[in-house]
Write a protein that holds these residues in place. Sequence first.
Motif, mmCIF file in Angstrom:
data_model
loop_
_atom_site.group_PDB
_atom_site.id
_atom_site.type_symbol
_atom_site.label_atom_id
_atom_site.label_comp_id
_atom_site.label_asym_id
_atom_site.label_seq_id
_atom_site.Cartn_x
_atom_site.Cartn_y
_atom_site.Cartn_z
ATOM 1 N N GLY A 251 -30.062 -0.847 1.371
ATOM 2 C CA GLY A 251 -31.123 0.033 1.874
ATOM 3 C C GLY A 251 -30.626 1.242 2.643
ATOM 4 N N ILE A 252 -29.304 1.349 2.804
ATOM 5 C CA ILE A 252 -28.755 2.513 3.516
ATOM 6 C C ILE A 252 -28.191 3.475 2.477
ATOM 7 N N SER A 253 -28.694 4.689 2.511
ATOM 8 C CA SER A 253 -28.332 5.656 1.483
ATOM 9 C C SER A 253 -27.010 6.338 1.834
ATOM 10 N N CYS A 254 -25.980 6.041 1.041
ATOM 11 C CA CYS A 254 -24.634 6.546 1.356
ATOM 12 C C CYS A 254 -24.235 7.636 0.362
ATOM 13 N N SER A 255 -23.833 8.765 0.892
ATOM 14 C CA SER A 255 -23.550 9.945 0.063
ATOM 15 C C SER A 255 -22.249 9.782 -0.740
ATOM 16 N N THR A 256 -22.201 10.450 -1.894
ATOM 17 C CA THR A 256 -20.974 10.423 -2.700
ATOM 18 C C THR A 256 -20.124 11.680 -2.465
ATOM 19 N N LEU A 257 -20.350 12.338 -1.329
ATOM 20 C CA LEU A 257 -19.517 13.493 -0.959
ATOM 21 C C LEU A 257 -18.050 13.073 -0.871
ATOM 22 N N ASN A 258 -17.147 14.013 -1.177
ATOM 23 C CA ASN A 258 -15.745 13.710 -0.900
ATOM 24 C C ASN A 258 -15.411 14.182 0.522
ATOM 25 N N PRO B 14 -18.883 6.848 3.153
ATOM 26 C CA PRO B 14 -18.326 5.489 3.066
ATOM 27 C C PRO B 14 -17.006 5.356 3.807
ATOM 28 N N ASP B 15 -16.996 4.522 4.837
ATOM 29 C CA ASP B 15 -15.775 4.267 5.587
ATOM 30 C C ASP B 15 -15.464 2.791 5.424
ATOM 31 N N GLY B 16 -14.616 2.480 4.503
ATOM 32 C CA GLY B 16 -14.255 1.061 4.354
ATOM 33 C C GLY B 16 -14.218 0.664 2.894
ATOM 34 N N PHE B 17 -13.217 -0.159 2.642
ATOM 35 C CA PHE B 17 -12.979 -0.681 1.305
ATOM 36 C C PHE B 17 -14.225 -1.405 0.776
ATOM 37 N N GLY B 18 -14.879 -2.176 1.666
ATOM 38 C CA GLY B 18 -16.062 -2.948 1.261
ATOM 39 C C GLY B 18 -17.179 -2.056 0.740
ATOM 40 N N ILE B 19 -17.315 -0.881 1.326
ATOM 41 C CA ILE B 19 -18.377 0.042 0.888
ATOM 42 C C ILE B 19 -18.013 0.633 -0.479
ATOM 43 N N LEU B 20 -16.740 0.973 -0.665
ATOM 44 C CA LEU B 20 -16.305 1.495 -1.976
ATOM 45 C C LEU B 20 -16.530 0.427 -3.043
ATOM 46 N N PHE B 21 -16.213 -0.798 -2.674
ATOM 47 C CA PHE B 21 -16.360 -1.912 -3.614
ATOM 48 C C PHE B 21 -17.844 -2.111 -3.957
ATOM 49 N N THR C 276 -10.708 -6.836 -10.330
ATOM 50 C CA THR C 276 -9.834 -5.671 -10.149
ATOM 51 C C THR C 276 -10.197 -4.871 -8.891
ATOM 52 N N PRO C 277 -10.278 -5.538 -7.735
ATOM 53 C CA PRO C 277 -10.692 -4.814 -6.528
ATOM 54 C C PRO C 277 -9.746 -3.681 -6.162
ATOM 55 N N TRP C 278 -8.450 -3.793 -6.541
ATOM 56 C CA TRP C 278 -7.483 -2.781 -6.108
ATOM 57 C C TRP C 278 -7.719 -1.407 -6.742
ATOM 58 N N ILE C 279 -8.504 -1.350 -7.838
ATOM 59 C CA ILE C 279 -8.760 -0.002 -8.381
ATOM 60 C C ILE C 279 -10.112 0.555 -7.893
ATOM 61 N N THR C 280 -10.699 -0.156 -6.943
ATOM 62 C CA THR C 280 -11.985 0.266 -6.389
ATOM 63 C C THR C 280 -11.990 1.715 -5.914
ATOM 64 N N THR C 281 -10.896 2.092 -5.248
ATOM 65 C CA THR C 281 -10.888 3.402 -4.606
ATOM 66 C C THR C 281 -10.855 4.551 -5.609
ATOM 67 N N THR C 282 -10.559 4.279 -6.864
ATOM 68 C CA THR C 282 -10.458 5.400 -7.801
ATOM 69 C C THR C 282 -11.523 5.358 -8.883
ATOM 70 N N SER C 283 -12.258 4.270 -8.999
ATOM 71 C CA SER C 283 -13.127 4.190 -10.173
ATOM 72 C C SER C 283 -14.611 4.029 -9.852
ATOM 73 N N GLY C 284 -14.998 4.077 -8.610
ATOM 74 C CA GLY C 284 -16.413 3.917 -8.274
ATOM 75 C C GLY C 284 -17.112 5.258 -8.101
ATOM 76 N N PRO C 285 -18.363 5.219 -7.656
ATOM 77 C CA PRO C 285 -19.117 6.462 -7.453
ATOM 78 C C PRO C 285 -18.654 7.250 -6.230
ATOM 79 N N PHE C 286 -18.008 6.546 -5.271
ATOM 80 C CA PHE C 286 -17.534 7.255 -4.085
ATOM 81 C C PHE C 286 -16.121 7.765 -4.355
#
Length: 228
Positions: A9-16, A65-72, A92-102
Amino acid sequence: MNKAISILGISCSTLNFQGALQAMLEAHNNKRQTMLLTLNPEICLHALKSPEYFKAISGADIVVPDGFGILFAGRYLSSHRNFFRWLYILATPWITTTSGPFPQRITGIDLLTAFLNLAEDRKIFLLGASEAVNAKLAEELRNKGVRIVGNHSGSPRLEEEKDICRMIHQSEADSLFVAFGAPQQEFWISRNLQRLPHLRLAMGVGGSFDMLSKEKSRAPKLLQSFGL
Ligand code: UDP
């Protein structure tokens, strides 16, 4: 308008990172005050349990998004609802940081550091952390030429709020960084931002003052890159 992903329910931006920093710098020119929140899993869980906290953080204008859990979570929530895809994501959690919407993890301390380096004419107030840390950081930044118009250690206690607000108002600060830790800093900002009309930008920064003043050190880069 940047895309956002709803996490519990918390809207998190996909800004870099650059986009978020730009938004911080541009907040100065906005009529509307900007509250920036760096979202981590602990904040999400707290908001799930406390409707008051959910309401306080829902007022944030920019959530990053601040945190691996949010990227995941972003990667999981934006994937096709297909069993094999979910299995792949979980395996494949280790590729989370490069393949998600954030595009990347955006931490409060990195944003604050970049802002302090670029915010030449911004009038900054540092609130929170221990008295020693707060004073040390304010002095170091002033010596570097950063325009710290006010600083105060204080506490998030309600009895102190009026005096702290008076201090910030008299300093005519336009940018406020609050280091009371979550959830207190978000409650504090949400209660007081509108009472402080000079402010254009307010952000909770947790333990960032301790790290910037070198009282505490950050995790080694290698551990950070693994999301630990
Ligand atoms: N803090 C404070 N007053 C309080 C409670 C905490 O100034 O009543 C400060 C504390 O000194 C530290 C920061 O808030 O500098 C919290 O850091 P922490 O790393 O625990 O926060 P997080 O990043 O986990 O939200």
